[in-house]
Design an enzyme around this catalytic site. Structure first.
Site, PDB file in Angstrom:
ATOM      1  N   ASP A 194     -65.659  15.760 -16.679  1.00 17.06           N
ATOM      2  CA  ASP A 194     -65.457  16.611 -17.845  1.00 17.06           C
ATOM      3  C   ASP A 194     -64.445  17.691 -17.479  1.00 17.06           C
ATOM      4  O   ASP A 194     -64.097  17.861 -16.310  1.00 17.06           O
ATOM      5  CB  ASP A 194     -66.775  17.204 -18.364  1.00 17.06           C
ATOM      6  CG  ASP A 194     -67.407  18.218 -17.426  1.00 17.06           C
ATOM      7  OD1 ASP A 194     -67.151  18.151 -16.203  1.00 17.06           O
ATOM      8  OD2 ASP A 194     -68.156  19.085 -17.904  1.00 17.06           O
ATOM      9  N   TYR A 245     -62.277  21.097 -16.589  1.00 17.18           N
ATOM     10  CA  TYR A 245     -62.527  22.351 -15.864  1.00 17.18           C
ATOM     11  C   TYR A 245     -63.088  23.372 -16.839  1.00 17.18           C
ATOM     12  O   TYR A 245     -62.695  23.414 -18.006  1.00 17.18           O
ATOM     13  CB  TYR A 245     -61.231  22.897 -15.277  1.00 17.18           C
ATOM     14  CG  TYR A 245     -60.614  22.080 -14.165  1.00 17.18           C
ATOM     15  CD1 TYR A 245     -61.343  21.745 -13.023  1.00 17.18           C
ATOM     16  CD2 TYR A 245     -59.284  21.675 -14.233  1.00 17.18           C
ATOM     17  CE1 TYR A 245     -60.766  21.018 -11.990  1.00 17.18           C
ATOM     18  CE2 TYR A 245     -58.698  20.952 -13.199  1.00 17.18           C
ATOM     19  CZ  TYR A 245     -59.440  20.632 -12.081  1.00 17.18           C
ATOM     20  OH  TYR A 245     -58.859  19.919 -11.051  1.00 17.18           O
ATOM     21  N   PHE A 254     -58.320  16.694 -13.752  1.00 19.27           N
ATOM     22  CA  PHE A 254     -57.871  17.241 -12.469  1.00 19.27           C
ATOM     23  C   PHE A 254     -56.644  18.148 -12.563  1.00 19.27           C
ATOM     24  O   PHE A 254     -56.329  18.865 -11.618  1.00 19.27           O
ATOM     25  CB  PHE A 254     -57.610  16.128 -11.437  1.00 19.27           C
ATOM     26  CG  PHE A 254     -58.833  15.350 -11.068  1.00 19.27           C
ATOM     27  CD1 PHE A 254     -59.855  15.935 -10.341  1.00 19.27           C
ATOM     28  CD2 PHE A 254     -58.983  14.025 -11.479  1.00 19.27           C
ATOM     29  CE1 PHE A 254     -61.003  15.227 -10.008  1.00 19.27           C
ATOM     30  CE2 PHE A 254     -60.128  13.305 -11.151  1.00 19.27           C
ATOM     31  CZ  PHE A 254     -61.136  13.912 -10.419  1.00 19.27           C
ATOM     32  N   HIS A 256     -65.913  11.365  -4.893  1.00 17.32           N
ATOM     33  CA  HIS A 256     -65.196  12.391  -5.652  1.00 17.32           C
ATOM     34  C   HIS A 256     -64.453  13.329  -4.688  1.00 17.32           C
ATOM     35  O   HIS A 256     -64.941  13.603  -3.589  1.00 17.32           O
ATOM     36  CB  HIS A 256     -66.192  13.183  -6.500  1.00 17.32           C
ATOM     37  CG  HIS A 256     -65.553  13.998  -7.573  1.00 17.32           C
ATOM     38  ND1 HIS A 256     -65.038  15.251  -7.338  1.00 17.32           N
ATOM     39  CD2 HIS A 256     -65.342  13.743  -8.886  1.00 17.32           C
ATOM     40  CE1 HIS A 256     -64.534  15.733  -8.470  1.00 17.32           C
ATOM     41  NE2 HIS A 256     -64.703  14.841  -9.420  1.00 17.32           N
TER      42      HIS A 256
END
Length: 224
Positions: free
Chosen positions: A64, A66, A77, A186
């Protein structure tokens, strides 16, 4: 919400008339009217609008947006040019440097990737300020699953980069033998040393694209 207006629209249009989407739209509208929500409403569909379906070569799947001020702008990202680079992207840059020798830039603005056919899609497209995962379960997952199914059915090679468990759970939807699926932990500081570093996703992606006669991605983000 700014509408999707490019070639994604034909495939995604059926979603807009489904009951879940009507409920999702109402919820998101109420949230923007009553709380601080990221990204800005005009940026929600940027991943689709900046990377047309016909141009997609690579899919990077995030979770989801930031949730801190000024960070999210519709690509997983990525942050706007004047925003500090978040820890996960710092680690992505470290792996990129180790993998391909790219220098680590002074910004986290990844639009250059989107312009080359890298779809940077979160599974959830909005979030409350300072509350990670706060819009999980309101309907976005069903919408982005539809996008993943559309991509899976495309009759040309595409690389899917799945970082972390939520992204990897989508791999069951990806059964087209023409595509390459790359999985790794991740890049967040909590999991980066469990196999993200050294996974070499960027060189693997470019090798696959070149083997299929496609132009590789120029992954170097330049200094501003």
């Amino acid at each position: 919400m700014t509408a999707i207006s490019n070639d994604w629209l034909a495939g995604l249009r059926p979603e807009f008339s489904k009951p879940y989407y009507a409920k999702l739209y109402k919820t998101v509208l109420e949230e923007y009217n009553s709380r601080q929500i990221f990204p800005a409403s005009d940026d929600i569909f940027n991943a689709f609008n900046f990377t047309p379906l016909s141009k997609v070569k690579v899919v990077i799947l995030g979770q989801d947006p930031y949730h801190n001020d000024g960070q999210a702008h519709g690509f997983c990202f990525s942050v706007k040019p004047d925003v500090d680079i978040p820890p996960s992207l710092v680690n992505i840059y470290k792996e990129l440097q180790d993998d391909l020798g790219c220098y680590i830039p002074n910004n986290g603005y990844l639009k250059k990737w989107a312009d080359q056919g890298v779809l940077m899609l979160n599974t959830v497209l909005t979030v409350r300020a300072h509350q990670a995962n706060s819009h999980r379960g309101i309907g976005w997952e069903e919408f982005t699953d539809a996008a993943i199914r559309i991509l899976n059915e495309i009759d040309r090679p595409i690389v899917f980069i799945l970082w972390g468990r939520p992204a990897q759970m989508k791999s069951s939807m990806l059964n087209n033998p023409k595509h390459l699926i790359l999985k790794a932990p991740h890049p967040s500081p909590l999991s980066v040393y469990r196999g993200f570093f050294g996974s070499k996703p960027f060189s693997q992606t470019n090798r696959f694209l070149e083997e299929h006669g496609l132009t590789p991605i120029d992954w170097q983000i330049e200094n501003i």
